[in-house]
Design a protein around this motif. Structure first.
Motif, PDB file in Angstrom:
ATOM      1  N   ILE A   1       0.722  -1.150   0.006  1.00 23.80           N
ATOM      2  CA  ILE A   1       0.101   0.055  -0.120  1.00 23.80           C
ATOM      3  C   ILE A   1       0.941   1.269  -0.076  1.00 23.80           C
ATOM      4  O   ILE A   1       0.832   2.344  -0.862  1.00 23.80           O
ATOM      5  CB  ILE A   1      -0.893   0.022   1.298  1.00 23.80           C
TER       6      ILE A   1
ATOM      7  N   SER B   1       0.932   3.946  -3.282  1.00 21.88           N
ATOM      8  CA  SER B   1       0.370   5.250  -2.949  1.00 21.88           C
ATOM      9  C   SER B   1       1.517   6.322  -3.245  1.00 21.88           C
ATOM     10  O   SER B   1       1.076   7.347  -3.681  1.00 21.88           O
ATOM     11  CB  SER B   1      -0.350   5.226  -1.841  1.00 21.88           C
TER      12      SER B   1
ATOM     13  N   LEU C   1       2.705   6.397  -7.269  1.00 23.07           N
ATOM     14  CA  LEU C   1       1.658   6.620  -8.459  1.00 23.07           C
ATOM     15  C   LEU C   1       1.899   8.222  -8.995  1.00 23.07           C
ATOM     16  O   LEU C   1       2.029   8.360 -10.098  1.00 23.07           O
ATOM     17  CB  LEU C   1       0.263   6.616  -7.951  1.00 23.07           C
TER      18      LEU C   1
ATOM     19  N   ILE D   1      -7.772  10.516  -9.842  1.00 25.37           N
ATOM     20  CA  ILE D   1      -8.331   9.574  -9.084  1.00 25.37           C
ATOM     21  C   ILE D   1      -9.413   8.981  -9.971  1.00 25.37           C
ATOM     22  O   ILE D   1      -9.728   7.897 -10.116  1.00 25.37           O
ATOM     23  CB  ILE D   1      -8.968   9.965  -7.697  1.00 25.37           C
TER      24      ILE D   1
ATOM     25  N   VAL E   1      -6.339   6.845 -12.773  1.00 23.75           N
ATOM     26  CA  VAL E   1      -6.273   5.497 -11.884  1.00 23.75           C
ATOM     27  C   VAL E   1      -6.908   4.232 -12.614  1.00 23.75           C
ATOM     28  O   VAL E   1      -6.541   3.418 -12.947  1.00 23.75           O
ATOM     29  CB  VAL E   1      -6.528   5.833 -10.635  1.00 23.75           C
TER      30      VAL E   1
ATOM     31  N   ILE F   1      -1.561  -0.891 -12.150  1.00 27.84           N
ATOM     32  CA  ILE F   1      -1.716  -0.631 -10.695  1.00 27.84           C
ATOM     33  C   ILE F   1      -1.292  -2.398 -10.074  1.00 27.84           C
ATOM     34  O   ILE F   1      -0.799  -2.631  -9.221  1.00 27.84           O
ATOM     35  CB  ILE F   1      -2.438  -0.153 -10.132  1.00 27.84           C
TER      36      ILE F   1
END
Lengths: 268, 300
Positions: free
Chosen positions: A77, A81, A84, A179, A183, A190
């Motif tokens: 995680i 994060s 990105l 977002i 994404v 991802i």
């Protein structure tokens, strides 16, 4: 794609070479210790589940799996994060020192874990994170964050720039564009990056072992306990080994078409 | 597509910078600090200047002898596994089935060893090679080959090399396969019309297309094998004697075994410097290959 003569034979032999040692481990995990030590059998003659039962009922054993999963997930995680936005920046913009920064990141992917074991131990002891999942998760960032940046950068570069421009013209703010539009577009990327972070954190032992003692010992470190005064508990060791292979074998199926691309750091 | 200059992009990179700096720069500073000092335990440190570095590079001292010997072993190991894994990986990639469910099955099986925790890889081979309970060791001894990786240095080396081939050849194969997949079918048709032999197709079409991935494979394998620690440590523990003690194993012995922080830190720095140089070559070659590719693609 054109292949070479005798390819079935070559492939078959190579796959047998890959699978035979794994088969032997699985085979041993179903044998009783008496059978392992006394006779050479190609399959378990008196199959038993006692080793697996022991692992699933003894807390000191199964907690190892939970500890390992805990820091692996935490690390994945964190890595994704922070990577990105950086991947987006490297893919779209040129800025002061960008090439040097990229090289510096890569050099950390290549740094030997043995070099960092001791300083990490001191650092995390000093700030009170020693023997918590956070210590291992942060330590593993040293090779997983660069890897995630590399993989994601490849995928972001595959998204046409016109999409960014259209979104900004439509009045999307940067976070909202990121977002809501970017994404979802690179969701598979991802997934691949997360898989690789998961994998490299899962297979690493040296740092994980150095940074934990009692509370959060990873399963890989607990496995070494099977050496005791009464000799080696081979069956138990084999069963524990088999159980560490399963998570990898499960997730691999989902990314089978992207494996090579990920290993090439998104550069194929 | 040209990138636009935008210094605000630094804000996007900042989180990565902070996380990696926290786990890379701080520890590295500690290492530099230690490398100049000597310790007698009890947290007492004494200034030693460049003493450790001098000793490290002088083969006549204990530290230097151990370092240079393990460095030599490590380089030899890296070269041997590259010489085996690269050709084998290419052959395996060329042997991949063309289509159908077997492709997925082969890919998953190939990737399996890559996902096994490194110490379990060690355990698997430790068991597999044992003359009493391992299939390999038992079979070899049964057909009259005296094989024992615990007491015989040559056997230990063979075991460690075969283990690495088992563990990592798939990586080379998967990368080559990805390279091969990017070749358009028209190339092969053209070759067929010209009546090109199998070998000519490989040399003129497949090999050039695999250049880039092969480069990645070679450098990744070189660097990873150069830092190998867990697998040989589990199988042989660096023995018999010191015969399979690679640089990382020596380093951990000095740092965590003897707690000789100064020596270990000096070794770390030199070790890291070697990796950094190789890494820089890797990066330069990669970025050059990237810029050379573009005009070619435009022409095609």
């Amino acid at each position: 794609m054109h292949s070479i003569p005798g390819r079935r034979l070559i492939m078959g032999l190579f796959l047998i070479f890959l699978l035979l040692p794994i088969y032997w481990l699985v085979n041993m995990s179903f044998k009783t210790n008496a059978e392992i030590v006394s006779t050479m059998t190609l399959w378990p003659h008196t199959p038993t589940l006692q080793h697996y039962k022991r692992i699933f009922t003894d807390e000191s054993w199964y907690s190892g799996y939970i500890n390992s999963l805990e820091y692996v997930i935490l690390n994945t995680i964190i890595s994704i994060s922070v990577a990105l936005p950086a991947a987006y920046a490297f893919s779209r913009y040129r800025f002061l020192g960008d090439k040097h920064l990229f090289f510096w990141l890569l050099s950390n992917r290549m740094a030997p874990a043995a070099v960092y074991a001791l300083p990490f131990f001191n650092l995390y002891s000093a700030i009170g994170l020693f023997d918590t999942p956070w210590a291992v998760a942060l330590a593993h960032c040293i090779f997983n964050v660069p890897l995630a940046v590399w993989i994601l950068e490849g995928f972001v570069s595959g998204v046409p720039r016109e999409i960014d421009e259209t979104a900004f013209l439509d009045g999307y703010s940067f976070p909202r564009f990121f977002i809501r539009i970017l994404v979802p577009l690179i969701a598979s990327g991802i997934g691949v990056a997360a898989f690789f972070c998961f994998m490299f954190s899962w297979v690493e032992l040296l740092l994980a072992r150095t940074l934990t003692s009692v509370q959060t010992k990873p399963i890989a470190a607990i496995m070494t306990r099977t050496v005791s005064a009464a000799g080696m508990d081979w069956g138990l060791l084999a069963a524990a080994g088999v159980l560490t292979i399963i998570p990898g074998a499960l997730v691999i199926w989902f990314v089978r078409n992207y494996i090579a691309r990920g290993f090439a750091l998104g550069r194929v | 597509m040209d990138k636009t200059v935008n210094q605000k992009a630094w804000f996007l990179v900042l989180p990565v910078f902070l996380v990696v700096a926290f786990s890379a720069v701080l520890p590295l500073m500690t290492v530099v600090n230690y490398s100049m000092q000597d310790t007698f335990g009890n947290n007492q440190f004494f200034w030693n200047g460049v003493g450790w570095f001098k000793e490290l590079l002088d083969p006549s001292t204990d530290l230097g002898g151990r370092f240079l010997a393990s460095l030599g072993r490590n380089l030899f190991f890296s070269l041997v596994i590259l010489a085996i894994e690269v050709p084998l990986g290419i052959v395996v990639a060329l042997s991949m089935p063309r289509d159908g469910w077997t492709v997925a099955a082969c890919l998953v099986t190939l990737a399996l060893p890559l996902l096994i925790p490194w110490n379990v890889v060690g355990t698997i081979w430790q068991i597999f090679g044992r003359p009493d309970i391992g299939l390999l060791g038992y079979t070899l001894n049964a057909i009259g080959i005296d094989y024992n990786y615990v007491s015989n240095a040559v056997d230990a080396w063979i075991t460690v090399i075969v283990m690495d081939v088992w563990h990592w050849t798939s990586l080379v194969a998967l990368l080559c396969y990805a390279g091969l997949k990017s070749i358009p079918e028209a190339y092969y048709q053209a070759a067929q019309i010209d009546g090109a032999s199998r070998w000519a197709v490989f040399k003129a079409i497949q090999l050039p297309k695999m250049n880039r991935v092969l480069l990645i494979a070679v450098l990744l394998r070189f660097m990873d094998s150069f830092m190998i620690y867990t697998e040989p440590f589990v199988v042989t523990g660096g023995g018999p004697g010191n015969s399979t003690t690679f640089v990382s194993i020596e380093l951990v012995k000095i740092a965590l075994g003897q707690f000789d922080l100064g020596k270990a830190a000096a070794l770390s720095l030199v070790y890291n410097l070697i990796i950094l140089i190789v890494c820089w070559i890797f990066y330069t070659v990669m970025t050059n290959a990237g810029s050379e590719r573009k005009p070619q693609e435009g022409a095609a």
